[in-house]
Design an enzyme around this catalytic site. Structure first.
Site, PDB file in Angstrom:
ATOM      1  N   ASP A  57       0.849  -1.204   0.000  1.00 20.94           N
ATOM      2  CA  ASP A  57       0.000   0.000   0.000  1.00 20.94           C
ATOM      3  C   ASP A  57       0.884   1.253   0.000  1.00 20.94           C
ATOM      4  O   ASP A  57       1.645   1.478   0.930  1.00 20.94           O
ATOM      5  CB  ASP A  57      -0.934  -0.004   1.213  1.00 20.94           C
ATOM      6  CG  ASP A  57      -2.102   0.952   1.030  1.00 20.94           C
ATOM      7  OD1 ASP A  57      -1.892   2.068   0.501  1.00 20.94           O
ATOM      8  OD2 ASP A  57      -3.230   0.593   1.411  1.00 20.94           O
ATOM      9  N   SER A 107      -7.108   4.488  -1.890  1.00 27.49           N
ATOM     10  CA  SER A 107      -6.886   3.039  -1.902  1.00 27.49           C
ATOM     11  C   SER A 107      -8.149   2.223  -2.190  1.00 27.49           C
ATOM     12  O   SER A 107      -8.047   1.028  -2.455  1.00 27.49           O
ATOM     13  CB  SER A 107      -6.309   2.577  -0.560  1.00 27.49           C
ATOM     14  OG  SER A 107      -5.029   3.109  -0.379  1.00 27.49           O
ATOM     15  N   THR A 170      -8.079  -1.838   0.917  1.00 26.46           N
ATOM     16  CA  THR A 170      -7.533  -2.853   0.008  1.00 26.46           C
ATOM     17  C   THR A 170      -8.169  -4.228   0.213  1.00 26.46           C
ATOM     18  O   THR A 170      -8.729  -4.800  -0.732  1.00 26.46           O
ATOM     19  CB  THR A 170      -5.997  -2.937   0.146  1.00 26.46           C
ATOM     20  OG1 THR A 170      -5.457  -1.637  -0.041  1.00 26.46           O
ATOM     21  CG2 THR A 170      -5.407  -3.906  -0.847  1.00 26.46           C
ATOM     22  N   GLU A 232      -7.191  -7.312  24.355  1.00 22.34           N
ATOM     23  CA  GLU A 232      -5.881  -6.657  24.467  1.00 22.34           C
ATOM     24  C   GLU A 232      -5.989  -5.255  25.059  1.00 22.34           C
ATOM     25  O   GLU A 232      -5.139  -4.823  25.819  1.00 22.34           O
ATOM     26  CB  GLU A 232      -5.213  -6.560  23.087  1.00 22.34           C
ATOM     27  CG  GLU A 232      -4.498  -7.818  22.683  1.00 22.34           C
ATOM     28  CD  GLU A 232      -3.763  -7.639  21.367  1.00 22.34           C
ATOM     29  OE1 GLU A 232      -2.557  -7.924  21.337  1.00 22.34           O
ATOM     30  OE2 GLU A 232      -4.386  -7.227  20.370  1.00 22.34           O
ATOM     31  N   GLU A 286      -5.418  -7.233  16.173  1.00 25.56           N
ATOM     32  CA  GLU A 286      -5.414  -5.917  16.820  1.00 25.56           C
ATOM     33  C   GLU A 286      -6.828  -5.351  16.792  1.00 25.56           C
ATOM     34  O   GLU A 286      -7.621  -5.689  15.910  1.00 25.56           O
ATOM     35  CB  GLU A 286      -4.496  -4.928  16.087  1.00 25.56           C
ATOM     36  CG  GLU A 286      -3.034  -5.013  16.465  1.00 25.56           C
ATOM     37  CD  GLU A 286      -2.739  -4.535  17.886  1.00 25.56           C
ATOM     38  OE1 GLU A 286      -3.497  -3.697  18.419  1.00 25.56           O
ATOM     39  OE2 GLU A 286      -1.758  -5.029  18.465  1.00 25.56           O
ATOM     40  N   GLU A 329      -1.396  -8.047   1.735  1.00 27.55           N
ATOM     41  CA  GLU A 329      -1.194  -6.597   1.727  1.00 27.55           C
ATOM     42  C   GLU A 329      -0.205  -6.141   2.805  1.00 27.55           C
ATOM     43  O   GLU A 329      -0.370  -6.456   3.983  1.00 27.55           O
ATOM     44  CB  GLU A 329      -2.517  -5.859   1.963  1.00 27.55           C
ATOM     45  CG  GLU A 329      -2.329  -4.352   1.808  1.00 27.55           C
ATOM     46  CD  GLU A 329      -3.397  -3.489   2.463  1.00 27.55           C
ATOM     47  OE1 GLU A 329      -3.501  -2.318   2.052  1.00 27.55           O
ATOM     48  OE2 GLU A 329      -4.100  -3.940   3.376  1.00 27.55           O
ATOM     49  N   ASP A 375      -0.962   0.173  -4.929  1.00 28.51           N
ATOM     50  CA  ASP A 375      -2.209   0.813  -5.350  1.00 28.51           C
ATOM     51  C   ASP A 375      -1.950   2.229  -5.871  1.00 28.51           C
ATOM     52  O   ASP A 375      -2.570   2.683  -6.815  1.00 28.51           O
ATOM     53  CB  ASP A 375      -3.252   0.807  -4.216  1.00 28.51           C
ATOM     54  CG  ASP A 375      -2.668   1.106  -2.843  1.00 28.51           C
ATOM     55  OD1 ASP A 375      -1.461   1.401  -2.744  1.00 28.51           O
ATOM     56  OD2 ASP A 375      -3.433   1.051  -1.864  1.00 28.51           O
ATOM     57  N   HIS A 376      -0.987   2.916  -5.225  1.00 30.77           N
ATOM     58  CA  HIS A 376      -0.663   4.296  -5.599  1.00 30.77           C
ATOM     59  C   HIS A 376       0.688   4.618  -4.992  1.00 30.77           C
ATOM     60  O   HIS A 376       1.197   3.868  -4.154  1.00 30.77           O
ATOM     61  CB  HIS A 376      -1.717   5.266  -5.053  1.00 30.77           C
ATOM     62  CG  HIS A 376      -1.914   5.088  -3.577  1.00 30.77           C
ATOM     63  ND1 HIS A 376      -0.998   5.550  -2.642  1.00 30.77           N
ATOM     64  CD2 HIS A 376      -2.875   4.441  -2.865  1.00 30.77           C
ATOM     65  CE1 HIS A 376      -1.404   5.204  -1.442  1.00 30.77           C
ATOM     66  NE2 HIS A 376      -2.534   4.525  -1.532  1.00 30.77           N
ATOM     67  N   HIS A 445      -1.047  10.963  -1.058  1.00 29.66           N
ATOM     68  CA  HIS A 445      -0.649  10.032  -2.116  1.00 29.66           C
ATOM     69  C   HIS A 445      -0.052  10.830  -3.272  1.00 29.66           C
ATOM     70  O   HIS A 445      -0.210  12.046  -3.329  1.00 29.66           O
ATOM     71  CB  HIS A 445      -1.869   9.258  -2.633  1.00 29.66           C
ATOM     72  CG  HIS A 445      -2.516   8.403  -1.585  1.00 29.66           C
ATOM     73  ND1 HIS A 445      -3.727   7.796  -1.769  1.00 29.66           N
ATOM     74  CD2 HIS A 445      -2.106   8.063  -0.333  1.00 29.66           C
ATOM     75  CE1 HIS A 445      -4.045   7.108  -0.674  1.00 29.66           C
ATOM     76  NE2 HIS A 445      -3.076   7.267   0.210  1.00 29.66           N
TER      77      HIS A 445
END
Ligand SMILES: *[C@@H]1O[C@H](CO)[C@@H](O)[C@H](O)[C@H]1NC(C)=O
Ligand SMILES: *[C@@H]1O[C@H](CO)[C@@H](O)[C@H](O)[C@H]1NC(C)=O
Ligand SMILES: *[C@@H]1O[C@H](CO)[C@@H](O)[C@H](O)[C@H]1NC(C)=O
Ligand SMILES: *[C@@H]1O[C@H](CO)[C@@H](O)[C@H](O)[C@H]1NC(C)=O
Ligand SMILES: *[C@@H]1O[C@H](CO)[C@@H](O)[C@H](O)[C@H]1NC(C)=O
Ligand SMILES: *[C@@H]1O[C@H](CO)[C@@H](O)[C@H](O)[C@H]1NC(C)=O
Ligand SMILES: *[C@@H]1O[C@H](CO)[C@@H](O)[C@H](O)[C@H]1NC(C)=O
Length: 519
Positions: A57, A107, A170, A232, A286, A329, A375-376, A445
């Protein structure tokens, strides 16, 4: 001007004295080896039983160059000569990333292009340009299917592993249809007062895509109900769901199907998964995104690396004789850049590369297409005249700016950090922010083309400059899924020798069958 010329002269001299061993013979023989290798190159026109798409990414070309130098310097080399694993792939092309409404894309629009095969508006997931951003009504009927969905329909196993949230742009484009990338959980739908006709991304993942074999990443908060305490965080995130618990629902579905399954949320659970006897995995490591590598806890209560998740995913998916599609990814390269923390972005890129390495070692170029792309890009630069081997995270050696202050080799076109006196500051720290020219709370981006690297069946179809949506079509064509079943059913599919005609004939058949299907 004269001082600039003088500097170049000095640097040229330093370069020559430092690299005396790299004489004409050194460069000539290196080039000749390369020439020999390329003269022997043959097209691989096999069928791609397996396809793995690696998506860095925000991994534009400046990121790749800087990460390559960073990787080499971590091994005490000068760095410039180093290579990332995917830079050894046989084929390379360039990808135009604009979306239907933006010159510089986001994205979601880009993921819809390379996964679903059509360009759409920025912010929109799994729907074509008829859908308007955040308009639930306009999205009805605009849904498009992804390469993951097409692969599943052909009986393949499918998986997604990411260091971002599983509901982030993504990965989400691989399974959901949403007029907004921000509708990750029910909380977001409530905030935006969305028509109940539209459901959130986490809901769609569990309720409409329960057949995805392997899912690993972050984003637990969009799955857990408000009745639960995050294991967590030890508190209930306000993003958790008032409507239902999607983890319990996923487990209930797998039990009802008598499917071997495992829900895990830390390394202890992850390490206990036996891929030989486990068919379905939901890993939510997470509450939000997974940790940056530099902060990642590696013990039992910590979380796996992208390479470890990739290895486990392949071990599970490769049990299917019909093959698999896997999306991997490296989601946090982008986040490091948005914060103009170049060291964090580069370490994420090197970790992404080690996931590619794992996949390369576990698969065979005869039947597996490996594709690495972004992606970019990002507004990220490698500039100045640092000497050979200068720390890529350091300041340009033996030179300061016209303002008499040192400057880093890596800078940004915009971002939260303004130019400042760097004397005595550790510019190599993961938390150090390189400066950006235009003040922005988050760096943006960039709009230049991104590369696509490929090896394995039909990898040569990527050579050239292409629109981003072309990627999904090559993946589908190479593996005979979606609109391209023909190549595998035809007797010509057994042709594997390298020749132009072996490709032209099937593509001719393909054009004919496409033409017929249009009638
Ligand atoms: C690089 O050099 C440092 C300092 O000499 C050493 O501690 C480290 O182990 C070396 N790393 C590698 C990969 O050789
Ligand atoms: C949403 O899309 C529908 C259908 O295209 C359209 O009629 C409506 O005006 C749009 N709503 C907004 C707020 O643009
Ligand atoms: C998604 O799943 C829900 C619940 O099972 C169902 O009502 C809905 O029709 C499904 N949507 C699609 C697009 O399949
Ligand atoms: C949450 O609770 C567990 C178990 O009591 C403990 O090990 C952990 O350190 C706590 N985490 C935080 C962030 O407080
Ligand atoms: C939360 O707990 C309450 C009380 O036990 C129950 O009525 C409700 O259904 C639960 N909600 C969810 C989302 O599990
Ligand atoms: C569930 O799967 C196990 C192991 O594959 C099998 O022994 C058992 O008969 C199955 N039970 C049902 C109800 O299908
Ligand atoms: C930058 O900081 C150093 C150390 O404090 C100082 O000596 C130097 O004069 C500063 N340079 C400028 C241009 O302010």
């Amino acid at each position: 001007m004269t001082s600039l010329k003088f500097n170049i002269l000095i640097l040229g001299f330093v370069y020559l004295t430092q690299t005396a061993a790299q004489d004409a013979q050194f460069w000539n023989s290196m080039a000749q080896e390369n020439l020999k290798k390329n003269l022997q190159k043959q097209w691989n026109t096999n069928i791609a039983k397996n396809v793995i798409l690696f998506l860095g990414d925000g991994m534009g070309i400046p990121t790749i160059t800087a990460a390559r130098i960073y990787k080499g310097q971590q091994q005490n080399e000068t760095g410039e000569e180093s290579k990332l694993v995917f830079e050894e792939f046989s084929e390379l092309g360039l990808i135009k990333t604009y979306t239907t409404d933006e010159q510089v894309p986001d994205s979601a629009g880009t993921a819809t292009a390379f996964l679903c095969g059509v360009k759409t508006k920025s912010g929109v997931l799994g729907m074509d340009d008829r859908a308007d951003y955040k308009n639930c009504t306009s999205s009805t009927g605009a849904e498009v299917d992804s390469i993951l969905r097409m692969s599943k329909q052909k009986g393949k196993s499918v998986g997604i592993v990411t260091t971002a949230r599983l509901t982030h742009a993504t990965p989400a484009a691989a399974y959901c249809h949403s007029a907004s990338r921000s509708w990750e959980g029910s909380y977001n739908l409530i905030q935006d007062m969305v028509d109940p006709l539209c459901t959130d991304i986490a809901y769609q993942l569990v309720m409409n895509n329960s057949d995805i074999d392997v899912l690993m990443g972050g984003g637990r908060r969009f799955f857990l109900s408000t009745n639960k305490t995050d294991p967590e965080l030890n508190y209930t995130s306000y993003y958790q769901r008032p409507d239902m618990d999607l983890v319990d629902e996923w487990i209930r579905q797998k039990q009802a199907d008598n499917a071997s399954h495992s829900y895990v949320w830390n390394n202890a659970g992850f390490n206990a998964i036996d891929p030989k006897v486990t068919d379905y995995v939901l890993g939510l490591f997470e509450s939000s995104h997974m940790q940056y590598e530099y902060q990642r806890e590696k013990g039992p209560s910590g979380e796996p690396s992208l390479a470890e998740m990739t290895k486990k995913a392949i071990e599970i998916l490769q049990k299917n004789d019909k093959g698999y599609f896997l999306l991997v990814e490296g989601g946090r390269i982008d986040h490091g850049h948005h914060a103009t923390q170049a060291a964090a972005a580069l370490l994420e890129t090197v970790m992404f590369d080690s996931a590619v390495q794992v996949a390369k070692e576990m698969t065979d170029t005869d039947d597996t297409l490996l594709v690495v792309t972004a992606d970019h890009s990002h507004a990220f630069m490698i500039a100045g005249y640092p000497s050979r081997g200068n720390d890529i995270l350091g300041t340009v050696d033996e030179e300061v700016g016209e303002d008499d202050m040192p400057y880093t080799t890596l800078t940004y076109g915009n971002g939260p950090q303004q130019r400042r006196n760097l004397t005595g500051i550790d510019t190599t720290a993961f938390t150090f922010r390189q400066s950006g020219v235009v003040p922005k709370s988050s760096e943006t981006h960039a709009g230049e083309d991104v590369p696509v690297y490929a090896q394995g069946p039909m990898a040569h179809l990527f050579v050239g400059t292409h629109e981003q949506n072309y990627i999904a079509h090559v993946l589908a064509y190479a593996s005979c899924v979606g609109p391209y079943p023909g190549r595998c059913d035809s007797p010509l599919s057994s042709v594997t020798e390298s020749s132009a005609s072996s490709v032209i004939i099937p593509s001719l058949l393909l054009s004919i069958s496409l033409f017929l299907s249009l009638l």
